[in-house]
Scaffold this motif. Structure first.
Motif, PDB file in Angstrom:
ATOM      1  N   GLU A 114       0.852  -1.179   0.000  1.00 14.83           N
ATOM      2  CA  GLU A 114       0.000   0.000   0.000  1.00 14.83           C
ATOM      3  C   GLU A 114       0.894   1.236   0.000  1.00 14.83           C
ATOM      4  O   GLU A 114       1.901   1.292   0.709  1.00 14.83           O
ATOM      5  CB  GLU A 114      -0.923   0.005   1.218  1.00 14.83           C
ATOM      6  N   VAL A 115       0.507   2.217  -0.818  1.00 13.10           N
ATOM      7  CA  VAL A 115       1.329   3.414  -0.990  1.00 13.10           C
ATOM      8  C   VAL A 115       0.503   4.642  -0.619  1.00 13.10           C
ATOM      9  O   VAL A 115      -0.519   4.936  -1.252  1.00 13.10           O
ATOM     10  CB  VAL A 115       1.820   3.546  -2.451  1.00 13.10           C
ATOM     11  N   GLY A 116       0.926   5.340   0.442  1.00 12.61           N
ATOM     12  CA  GLY A 116       0.252   6.569   0.819  1.00 12.61           C
ATOM     13  C   GLY A 116       0.590   7.686  -0.155  1.00 12.61           C
ATOM     14  O   GLY A 116       1.693   7.739  -0.693  1.00 12.61           O
ATOM     15  N   VAL A 117      -0.372   8.574  -0.377  1.00 11.84           N
ATOM     16  CA  VAL A 117      -0.165   9.714  -1.274  1.00 11.84           C
ATOM     17  C   VAL A 117      -0.743  10.959  -0.618  1.00 11.84           C
ATOM     18  O   VAL A 117      -1.948  11.011  -0.338  1.00 11.84           O
ATOM     19  CB  VAL A 117      -0.844   9.498  -2.646  1.00 11.84           C
ATOM     20  N   VAL A 118       0.103  11.953  -0.358  1.00 17.38           N
ATOM     21  CA  VAL A 118      -0.358  13.236   0.152  1.00 17.38           C
ATOM     22  C   VAL A 118      -0.538  14.145  -1.061  1.00 17.38           C
ATOM     23  O   VAL A 118       0.434  14.570  -1.681  1.00 17.38           O
ATOM     24  CB  VAL A 118       0.638  13.838   1.158  1.00 17.38           C
ATOM     25  N   LEU A 119      -1.785  14.434  -1.396  1.00 19.65           N
ATOM     26  CA  LEU A 119      -2.111  15.101  -2.646  1.00 19.65           C
ATOM     27  C   LEU A 119      -1.785  16.590  -2.628  1.00 19.65           C
ATOM     28  O   LEU A 119      -1.594  17.207  -1.575  1.00 19.65           O
ATOM     29  CB  LEU A 119      -3.599  14.906  -2.962  1.00 19.65           C
ATOM     30  N   TYR A 120      -1.784  17.159  -3.820  1.00 18.42           N
ATOM     31  CA  TYR A 120      -1.544  18.578  -4.051  1.00 18.42           C
ATOM     32  C   TYR A 120      -2.893  19.272  -4.074  1.00 18.42           C
ATOM     33  O   TYR A 120      -3.647  19.175  -5.043  1.00 18.42           O
ATOM     34  CB  TYR A 120      -0.828  18.718  -5.396  1.00 18.42           C
ATOM     35  N   GLY A 121      -3.255  19.970  -2.979  1.00 20.63           N
ATOM     36  CA  GLY A 121      -4.580  20.567  -2.915  1.00 20.63           C
ATOM     37  C   GLY A 121      -5.635  19.477  -2.993  1.00 20.63           C
ATOM     38  O   GLY A 121      -5.506  18.407  -2.404  1.00 20.63           O
ATOM     39  N   THR A 122      -6.694  19.725  -3.749  1.00 19.37           N
ATOM     40  CA  THR A 122      -7.765  18.739  -3.894  1.00 19.37           C
ATOM     41  C   THR A 122      -7.703  18.009  -5.227  1.00 19.37           C
ATOM     42  O   THR A 122      -8.610  17.248  -5.552  1.00 19.37           O
ATOM     43  CB  THR A 122      -9.140  19.428  -3.761  1.00 19.37           C
TER      44      THR A 122
ATOM     45  N   LEU B 140       0.673  -0.853 -10.967  1.00 16.32           N
ATOM     46  CA  LEU B 140       1.828  -1.578 -10.430  1.00 16.32           C
ATOM     47  C   LEU B 140       1.407  -2.659  -9.435  1.00 16.32           C
ATOM     48  O   LEU B 140       2.254  -3.300  -8.815  1.00 16.32           O
ATOM     49  CB  LEU B 140       2.797  -0.591  -9.764  1.00 16.32           C
ATOM     50  N   GLY B 141       0.112  -2.839  -9.291  1.00 18.78           N
ATOM     51  CA  GLY B 141      -0.391  -3.870  -8.389  1.00 18.78           C
ATOM     52  C   GLY B 141      -0.406  -3.468  -6.931  1.00 18.78           C
ATOM     53  O   GLY B 141      -0.500  -4.317  -6.047  1.00 18.78           O
ATOM     54  N   ARG B 142      -0.351  -2.172  -6.661  1.00 19.31           N
ATOM     55  CA  ARG B 142      -0.358  -1.671  -5.295  1.00 19.31           C
ATOM     56  C   ARG B 142      -1.657  -0.908  -5.016  1.00 19.31           C
ATOM     57  O   ARG B 142      -2.367  -0.503  -5.929  1.00 19.31           O
ATOM     58  CB  ARG B 142       0.841  -0.759  -5.028  1.00 19.31           C
ATOM     59  N   VAL B 143      -1.924  -0.682  -3.747  1.00 28.59           N
ATOM     60  CA  VAL B 143      -3.139   0.021  -3.346  1.00 28.59           C
ATOM     61  C   VAL B 143      -2.786   1.457  -2.952  1.00 28.59           C
ATOM     62  O   VAL B 143      -2.033   1.664  -1.988  1.00 28.59           O
ATOM     63  CB  VAL B 143      -3.821  -0.684  -2.154  1.00 28.59           C
ATOM     64  N   PRO B 144      -3.280   2.456  -3.689  1.00 26.90           N
ATOM     65  CA  PRO B 144      -3.017   3.847  -3.297  1.00 26.90           C
ATOM     66  C   PRO B 144      -3.911   4.251  -2.132  1.00 26.90           C
ATOM     67  O   PRO B 144      -5.104   3.923  -2.108  1.00 26.90           O
ATOM     68  CB  PRO B 144      -3.371   4.639  -4.562  1.00 26.90           C
ATOM     69  N   VAL B 145      -3.327   4.949  -1.158  1.00 24.13           N
ATOM     70  CA  VAL B 145      -4.075   5.425   0.011  1.00 24.13           C
ATOM     71  C   VAL B 145      -3.849   6.942   0.070  1.00 24.13           C
ATOM     72  O   VAL B 145      -2.861   7.409   0.632  1.00 24.13           O
ATOM     73  CB  VAL B 145      -3.598   4.731   1.301  1.00 24.13           C
ATOM     74  N   ALA B 146      -4.768   7.679  -0.538  1.00 23.87           N
ATOM     75  CA  ALA B 146      -4.552   9.113  -0.752  1.00 23.87           C
ATOM     76  C   ALA B 146      -5.266   9.960   0.299  1.00 23.87           C
ATOM     77  O   ALA B 146      -6.287   9.561   0.866  1.00 23.87           O
ATOM     78  CB  ALA B 146      -5.030   9.507  -2.149  1.00 23.87           C
TER      79      ALA B 146
END
Length: 283
Positions: free
Chosen positions: A146-154, A167-173
């Motif tokens: 699982e890959v965390g993502v801190v987004l740019y604004g909204t 890539l077969g991973r789970v994004p956690v935004a």
């Protein structure tokens, strides 16, 4: 040891600076080199109005060991997450989790923010764009489940989220802040008029919401043609390729962009070189 005096190669020049997270720092770089700075509050930044999703994300980040990588697109996102963690009584746990997570930074700003807590990103994209992050991820053979993502604004940043999924991973935004546009319209219209009258030598753009707000105000106030004329008469500087591409997509000419280091001081240096070739024209 005294600091060497900076060359006053902005003397007699008027530089328009849209509001930015580090407006005072950028304005100081110009003013110390002789520029007259016109500050225009195009956008402002606020915590996400609904904090419930932020709390849910923090709880998951703190307790889910599968999130072994965290992508940081901006330093502002890190600041806002830390502030939210403080409000929820999770600041110490949040910083400890950051220190034990592989951090992947889009550019230098997240690293500068993390430095105050003695935390350093493990990886920084060679090209400080979302595309650069995607290229980096594709080269990693040990990406976490699982890959965390801190987004740019909204902005949902679908290309990045889709790339992580591919890539077969789970994004956690998470989107910990928003851009607000309730700045005074009068200040924006005055800037447009000044540009159209040839009273501004150059304008810098450091984030996409700035130009979007400028165009929105022009449309709502019937100043679209005046804005177009002003942009044509003014040297336009972009802090990096993402900003430059946004401007060009709006048919706005980009005159200046740093060659390889996309932050404030290289922007100021690059613009100085351009202005040295351009005579002052207030006609």
């Amino acid at each position: 040891m005294s600091t060497p005096e900076l060359p006053q190669n902005y003397t007699g020049r008027r530089i328009a600076l849209p509001e930015t997270r580090q407006l005072d720092v950028l304005a100081g770089l110009f003013e110390r080199r002789g520029a007259e700075v016109l500050r225009c509050p195009l956008v402002s930044i606020h915590d996400a109005p609904d904090q419930a999703p932020i709390r849910l994300w923090l709880d998951r980040f703190l307790t889910d060991p599968a999130i072994g990588d965290l992508i940081l697109l901006t330093g502002e996102g890190v600041k806002r997450l830390h502030a939210a963690a403080e409000r929820f009584g999770l600041a110490e746990a949040f910083l400890d989790r950051l220190a034990h997570t592989r951090l992947i930074a889009r550019g230098p700003k997240p690293g500068r923010t993390l430095k105050q807590w003695n935390i350093t990103p493990a990886i920084q994209a060679e090209i400080p764009t979302s595309e650069g992050i995607i290229a980096t991820l594709r080269q990693m053979d040990d990406l976490a489940p699982e890959v965390g993502v801190v987004l740019y604004g909204t902005e949902p940043n679908r290309p990045l989220i889709d790339a992580i999924t591919a890539l077969g991973r789970v994004p956690v935004a998470v989107a910990p802040y928003i851009y607000a546009t309730e700045s005074e319209t009068e200040a924006v219209t005055q800037l447009i008029s000044a540009m159209a009258a040839g009273e501004i030598d150059a304008m810098t753009f450091t984030s996409q919401p700035q130009i979007k707000r400028l165009k929105t105000v022009a449309e709502k106030t019937g100043m679209t043609e005046e804005l177009s004329r002003g942009l044509d008469r003014t040297i336009i500087a972009a802090i990096g390729p993402v900003m430059a591409d946004t401007l060009r997509a709006m048919d706005i000419r980009v005159d200046v962009m740093p060659e390889d280091r996309y932050f404030m001081r290289p922007l100021v240096d690059a613009l100085a070189e351009k202005l040295a070739e351009t005579p002052v024209d207030r006609g």
